[in-house]
Write an enzyme that holds these catalytic residues in place. Structure first.
Site, PDB file in Angstrom:
ATOM      1  N   ARG A  99       0.865  -1.179   0.000  1.00 41.55           N
ATOM      2  CA  ARG A  99       0.000   0.000   0.000  1.00 41.55           C
ATOM      3  C   ARG A  99       0.897   1.223   0.000  1.00 41.55           C
ATOM      4  O   ARG A  99       1.819   1.319   0.830  1.00 41.55           O
ATOM      5  CB  ARG A  99      -0.867  -0.011   1.250  1.00 41.55           C
ATOM      6  CG  ARG A  99      -1.712   1.236   1.427  1.00 41.55           C
ATOM      7  CD  ARG A  99      -3.097   0.869   1.873  1.00 41.55           C
ATOM      8  NE  ARG A  99      -3.938   2.008   2.177  1.00 41.55           N
ATOM      9  CZ  ARG A  99      -4.942   2.397   1.402  1.00 41.55           C
ATOM     10  NH1 ARG A  99      -5.192   1.790   0.269  1.00 41.55           N
ATOM     11  NH2 ARG A  99      -5.709   3.403   1.758  1.00 41.55           N
ATOM     12  N   LEU A 101       2.158   4.726   0.906  1.00 45.14           N
ATOM     13  CA  LEU A 101       1.960   5.532   2.111  1.00 45.14           C
ATOM     14  C   LEU A 101       1.875   6.998   1.744  1.00 45.14           C
ATOM     15  O   LEU A 101       2.467   7.448   0.764  1.00 45.14           O
ATOM     16  CB  LEU A 101       3.126   5.312   3.075  1.00 45.14           C
ATOM     17  CG  LEU A 101       3.328   3.872   3.540  1.00 45.14           C
ATOM     18  CD1 LEU A 101       4.523   3.791   4.472  1.00 45.14           C
ATOM     19  CD2 LEU A 101       2.082   3.335   4.227  1.00 45.14           C
ATOM     20  N   HIS A 117      12.599  -4.558  -0.515  1.00 40.26           N
ATOM     21  CA  HIS A 117      12.119  -4.560  -1.894  1.00 40.26           C
ATOM     22  C   HIS A 117      12.930  -5.579  -2.688  1.00 40.26           C
ATOM     23  O   HIS A 117      14.158  -5.650  -2.540  1.00 40.26           O
ATOM     24  CB  HIS A 117      12.261  -3.163  -2.508  1.00 40.26           C
ATOM     25  CG  HIS A 117      11.724  -3.097  -3.897  1.00 40.26           C
ATOM     26  ND1 HIS A 117      10.372  -3.161  -4.176  1.00 40.26           N
ATOM     27  CD2 HIS A 117      12.351  -3.007  -5.099  1.00 40.26           C
ATOM     28  CE1 HIS A 117      10.189  -3.106  -5.481  1.00 40.26           C
ATOM     29  NE2 HIS A 117      11.375  -3.009  -6.059  1.00 40.26           N
ATOM     30  N   ASP A 153       9.245   2.777  -3.175  1.00 38.63           N
ATOM     31  CA  ASP A 153      10.471   2.015  -2.938  1.00 38.63           C
ATOM     32  C   ASP A 153      11.691   2.938  -2.980  1.00 38.63           C
ATOM     33  O   ASP A 153      12.725   2.613  -3.577  1.00 38.63           O
ATOM     34  CB  ASP A 153      10.600   0.868  -3.960  1.00 38.63           C
ATOM     35  CG  ASP A 153       9.428  -0.094  -3.856  1.00 38.63           C
ATOM     36  OD1 ASP A 153       9.044  -0.448  -2.729  1.00 38.63           O
ATOM     37  OD2 ASP A 153       8.875  -0.480  -4.903  1.00 38.63           O
TER      38      ASP A 153
HETATM   39  C1  GAR Z   1       8.761  -9.770  -0.786  1.00 38.95           C
HETATM   40  O1  GAR Z   1       9.441 -10.259  -1.904  1.00 38.95           O
HETATM   41  C2  GAR Z   1       9.033  -8.294  -0.635  1.00 38.95           C
HETATM   42  O2  GAR Z   1      10.332  -7.913  -0.961  1.00 38.95           O
HETATM   43  C3  GAR Z   1       8.038  -7.707  -1.594  1.00 38.95           C
HETATM   44  O3  GAR Z   1       6.863  -8.458  -1.391  1.00 38.95           O
HETATM   45  C4  GAR Z   1       7.243  -9.792  -1.011  1.00 38.95           C
HETATM   46  C5  GAR Z   1       6.499 -10.144   0.254  1.00 38.95           C
HETATM   47  O4  GAR Z   1       6.698 -11.508   0.567  1.00 38.95           O
HETATM   48  N1  GAR Z   1       7.833  -6.299  -1.364  1.00 38.95           N
HETATM   49  C6  GAR Z   1       7.658  -5.404  -2.336  1.00 38.95           C
HETATM   50  O5  GAR Z   1       7.557  -5.707  -3.512  1.00 38.95           O
HETATM   51  C7  GAR Z   1       7.556  -3.954  -1.873  1.00 38.95           C
HETATM   52  N2  GAR Z   1       7.636  -3.071  -2.972  1.00 38.95           N
HETATM   53  P1  GAR Z   1       6.395 -12.008   2.040  1.00 38.95           P
HETATM   54  O6  GAR Z   1       4.970 -11.557   2.395  1.00 38.95           O
HETATM   55  O7  GAR Z   1       6.473 -13.520   1.937  1.00 38.95           O
HETATM   56  O8  GAR Z   1       7.424 -11.437   2.962  1.00 38.95           O
END
Ligand code: GAR
Length: 198
Positions: A99, A101, A117, A153
């Site tokens: 989400r 912010l 990220h 990010d």
């Molecule tokens: C992870 O790969 C994280 O880096 C990414 O979502 C996934 C969550 O996995 N985050 C983003 O893309 C943020 N821009 P998880 O719920 O198993 O930790």
């Protein structure tokens, strides 16, 4: 001379989904010499898989469903902030919190909110990072932990880990390899960050 901090830094992990990074942070916070503990897992999605994992591990959970607030991001974030304050949270770790912010929450937690990220930022902010890395012919992919600033990010990088992109990689296979490295990187960077707080 500042008084050295006693006790562990109280961390909230914000999730929207599976919560595998969240689980890695909870585990790391239970080591005898950990400088932080996860005191709260908060989700904007009532069906986030990580909520059950956190709850069964005895960590307090909260849902502040964005659906209940419609387009009113400010009201949603105010509700999130109320829960964070009620749990005495000192540092917020975003872990798959999907989400955007507003400046309200980013400003309230300036210098105290981290995000992970799945790319080597500044490459590939946003979505579909693994497909983009493969399409670009990159030899390396990876993940980044950074302090949260207002852009997507965006913010000062605290740590990165690289993994090779293999010739046979699909976005899914690369995502799996990067995720395994996220589980190593995030606890280490969060621990270093919390040790640096006075
Ligand atoms: C992870 O790969 C994280 O880096 C990414 O979502 C996934 C969550 O996995 N985050 C983003 O893309 C943020 N821009 P998880 O719920 O198993 O930790």
């Amino acid at each position: 001379m500042p008084t050295p901090r006693t006790g562990r830094v109280r961390v909230a992990v914000l999730i929207s989904g599976a919560g595998s990074n969240m689980a890695a942070l909870i585990d790391a916070g239970r080591h005898a010499d950990a400088p932080f503990e996860v005191v709260l897992v908060l989700s904007n999605k009532p069906d986030a898989g990580g909520l059950a994992i956190a709850g069964s591990g005895g960590v307090a959970t909260a849902v502040v469903a964005q659906a209940a607030f419609g387009k009113d991001r400010a009201a949603h974030e105010a509700a999130v902030q109320t829960v964070l304050e009620a749990h005495g949270v000192e540092v917020v770790a975003l872990a798959g919190y999907m989400r955007l912010l507003t400046p309200f929450l980013v400003g309230r937690w300036a210098g105290r909110m981290l995000n992970i990220h799945p790319s080597l930022l500044p490459k590939y902010p946003g979505l579909d990072t693994h497909a983009r890395a493969i399409a670009a012919g990159d030899a390396e992919a990876g993940c980044t932990v950074h302090l949260v600033a207002e852009g997507v990010d965006d913010g000062p990088v605290l740590g990165q880990a690289a993994v090779p992109v293999l010739a046979e990689d699909t976005p899914a296979s690369l995502a799996q390899r990067v995720l395994a490295s996220e589980h190593q990187l995030y606890p280490r960077v969060l621990a270093d960050f919390c040790r640096s707080l006075d």
